[in-house]
Design a protein around this motif. Structure first.
Motif, PDB file in Angstrom:
ATOM      1  N   UNK A 224      13.191   4.378   1.485  1.00 63.33           N
ATOM      2  CA  UNK A 224      14.360   5.266   1.399  1.00 63.33           C
ATOM      3  C   UNK A 224      14.660   5.895   2.749  1.00 63.33           C
ATOM      4  N   UNK A 225      13.618   6.424   3.393  1.00 66.48           N
ATOM      5  CA  UNK A 225      13.824   7.072   4.689  1.00 66.48           C
ATOM      6  C   UNK A 225      14.313   6.063   5.716  1.00 66.48           C
TER       7      UNK A 225
ATOM      8  N   UNK B 132       6.161   6.818  -9.976  1.00 64.23           N
ATOM      9  CA  UNK B 132       6.541   6.870  -8.557  1.00 64.23           C
ATOM     10  C   UNK B 132       8.039   7.093  -8.386  1.00 64.23           C
ATOM     11  N   UNK B 133       8.838   6.406  -9.206  1.00 61.78           N
ATOM     12  CA  UNK B 133      10.294   6.585  -9.126  1.00 61.78           C
ATOM     13  C   UNK B 133      10.680   8.030  -9.426  1.00 61.78           C
TER      14      UNK B 133
ATOM     15  N   UNK C  41      19.012  -1.801  -3.782  1.00 63.15           N
ATOM     16  CA  UNK C  41      18.521  -3.143  -4.079  1.00 63.15           C
ATOM     17  C   UNK C  41      17.124  -3.365  -3.513  1.00 63.15           C
ATOM     18  N   UNK C  42      16.854  -2.789  -2.343  1.00 71.67           N
ATOM     19  CA  UNK C  42      15.541  -2.966  -1.726  1.00 71.67           C
ATOM     20  C   UNK C  42      14.440  -2.340  -2.571  1.00 71.67           C
ATOM     21  N   UNK C  43      14.719  -1.202  -3.214  1.00 65.02           N
ATOM     22  CA  UNK C  43      13.717  -0.557  -4.071  1.00 65.02           C
ATOM     23  C   UNK C  43      13.395  -1.425  -5.281  1.00 65.02           C
ATOM     24  N   UNK C  44      14.413  -2.046  -5.853  1.00 67.93           N
ATOM     25  CA  UNK C  44      14.191  -2.947  -6.994  1.00 67.93           C
ATOM     26  C   UNK C  44      13.341  -4.138  -6.571  1.00 67.93           C
ATOM     27  N   UNK C  45      13.633  -4.680  -5.399  1.00 70.40           N
ATOM     28  CA  UNK C  45      12.855  -5.814  -4.895  1.00 70.40           C
ATOM     29  C   UNK C  45      11.395  -5.418  -4.667  1.00 70.40           C
ATOM     30  N   UNK C  46      11.193  -4.201  -4.145  1.00 70.62           N
ATOM     31  CA  UNK C  46       9.825  -3.713  -3.897  1.00 70.62           C
ATOM     32  C   UNK C  46       9.044  -3.616  -5.203  1.00 70.62           C
ATOM     33  N   UNK C  47       9.660  -3.051  -6.244  1.00 68.98           N
ATOM     34  CA  UNK C  47       8.978  -2.913  -7.543  1.00 68.98           C
ATOM     35  C   UNK C  47       8.630  -4.281  -8.116  1.00 68.98           C
ATOM     36  N   UNK C  48       9.573  -5.228  -8.046  1.00 75.33           N
ATOM     37  CA  UNK C  48       9.318  -6.578  -8.567  1.00 75.33           C
ATOM     38  C   UNK C  48       8.209  -7.271  -7.787  1.00 75.33           C
TER      39      UNK C  48
END
Length: 449
Positions: free
Chosen positions: A36-37, A382-383, A412-419
């Motif tokens: 995020x940062x 975490x979310x 989108x990057x956060x979703x990719x990280x979780x997956x």
């Protein structure tokens, strides 16, 4: 049924499970925070200046012009004549104009000569305007407005007098002692280079360098005074009456006068910031300015220049993201270690499951379900944790570091990280799952024998 068995199994080992859950939650939270940062810093960086459509200066390179005008780093190679500034100001496409004169310092901080239009039109972040923490903008030729960091570090307040120095070094032997500037205002914290700059009037800056010039109005005032002095010899009583009346009128005028910083025309300025009536004309005007035959000029688009500068600094974000990824991998390895370490304790559990008909493949799935449950719960926690933390720190991040968080936080990057984390969990859990599978086979062979 397997999910229920997995949950009950984790409950029996709740201390170990909670510690593992906490470890994974912290790791995922750290990775999400960095992501995020990373994205928000890039966005905030490109919005260090917003609302400015063009920056015009002498030809010195796009990045050099950007650094000198926005970040107060370095200086343009030369100034631009004011006739060029007047020509830009009269352009039908230009809505407003901010002249900047650079090259002086105050105790190591940059001094910027400008007009009150700077405080009216300059914006940062998400089109946020500059605000005063105390005082007001320029009220007289020798007024100055200081940034929040300068006021805090040097203990300045409205009404204090400061001396500026020629040159850009932290130590200068050429101080303009004869022209002290009076602080008329202190800006609120912005988290941008504005906090570390001293803003003075163009008129005061030129007087500090060359001395005040006599204007026709002042000469006329002097002639009027001489004439009044001659008249005093003729009628002293009448002069005293006129002097008192003139003094009262002068005090009244001073009380209600408003300093017009735009009226002064310097010989040259370093940089000019332009705001256009229609932003779609920016490229057209940029081309016209760059092709100017009156004086060699260079116009840049701040957004494009900031994006180019960020590409140079972009390796840092990749490094941070990589380090956070390693932390998550270490946490997942810890998860696999925990599951492997409990295999000996679960020998009786596996034997019972085999007795009631559970096959080795069922035991393999059971271990993987436990691992996926822990990681899924950790990701959800975490979310929520990161969203709450960012919401609490949003004002502090914007005022201290100029980091302006904008929605949505999780892209989108956060979703990719979780997956990716869930996929890595599946792979890592194969090691204890295979161990459970083998133990199940062994338990089955013992039961048959």
């Amino acid at each position: 049924m397997l999910s229920t068995i997995a949950i009950e199994s984790l409950k029996r080992r709740k201390t170990t499970a909670i510690l593992t859950l906490l470890s994974i939650t912290i790791s995922i939270s750290l990775l999400l925070c960095v992501d995020i940062i990373r994205s928000q810093v890039k966005t905030s960086f490109t919005r260090t200046v917003s609302g400015v459509d063009l920056i015009v200066g002498a030809p010195s390179g796009q990045l050099n012009l950007l650094l000198s005008s926005v970040f107060n780093i370095g200086t343009p190679t030369k100034g631009i004549e004011y006739k060029s500034v007047a020509s830009l100001k009269s352009n039908k496409q230009v809505s407003w104009l901010i002249p900047l004169s650079l090259g002086d310092t105050h105790r190591g901080f940059r001094v910027v000569g400008t007009t009150n239009s700077f405080f009216d039109h300059f914006k940062y972040g998400d089109m946020q305007s500059l605000e005063m923490a105390a005082g007001s903008a320029f009220t007289q030729p020798l007024s100055t407005v200081v940034g929040a960091d300068i006021a805090k570090s040097l203990g300045y307040k409205v009404g204090d007098k400061i001396i500026i120095s020629h040159g850009l070094g932290s130590v200068s032997f050429n101080n303009h002692d004869d022209h002290p500037f009076t602080i008329s205002g202190v800006l609120k914290k912005t988290g941008t280079p504005v906090d570390k700059a001293v803003y003075v009037t163009l008129q005061g800056l030129e007087e500090a360098h060359t001395g005040p010039k006599r204007s026709p109005i002042s000469m006329l005032g002097r002639k009027s005074t001489d004439k009044a002095n001659d008249h005093e010899h003729e009628d002293e009583h009448e002069h005293e009456h006129e002097h008192e009346h003139e003094h009262e009128h002068e005090e009244h005028t001073k009380e209600h006068a408003v300093y017009n910083s735009e009226a002064f025309t310097p010989e040259s300025v370093s940089v000019v910031m332009l705001g256009l009536k229609h932003r779609v004309t920016a490229l057209q005007l940029q081309y016209q300015i760059n092709q100017s035959k009156q004086e060699p000029l260079m116009a840049i688009l701040p957004g494009m220049a900031l994006a180019e500068l960020w590409q140079i600094m972009g390796n840092v974000e990749s490094l941070l993201l990589g380090l956070s990824g390693l932390i998550v991998i270490c946490a997942l390895i810890g998860l696999a270690t925990m599951l492997l370490a409990t295999m000996r304790e679960r020998y009786q559990e596996i034997a019972v499951l085999r007795t009631i008909g559970a096959g080795p493949f069922t035991l393999l799935l059971l271990i993987q379900i436990e691992a996926m449950l822990l990681t899924t719960v950790s990701a959800a926690l975490s979310l929520g944790l990161v969203a709450g933390l960012m919401s609490m720190l949003k004002p502090w991040l914007s005022s201290t570091y100029g980091l302006f968080l904008s929605s949505p936080l999780f892209g989108q990057s956060s979703v990719i990280i979780i997956l990716l984390i869930l996929g890595c969990t599946y792979l890592v859990s194969l090691f204890p799952a295979v161990a459970a599978y083998k133990r199940g086979l062994h338990a089955g062979l013992n039961a048959n024998s």
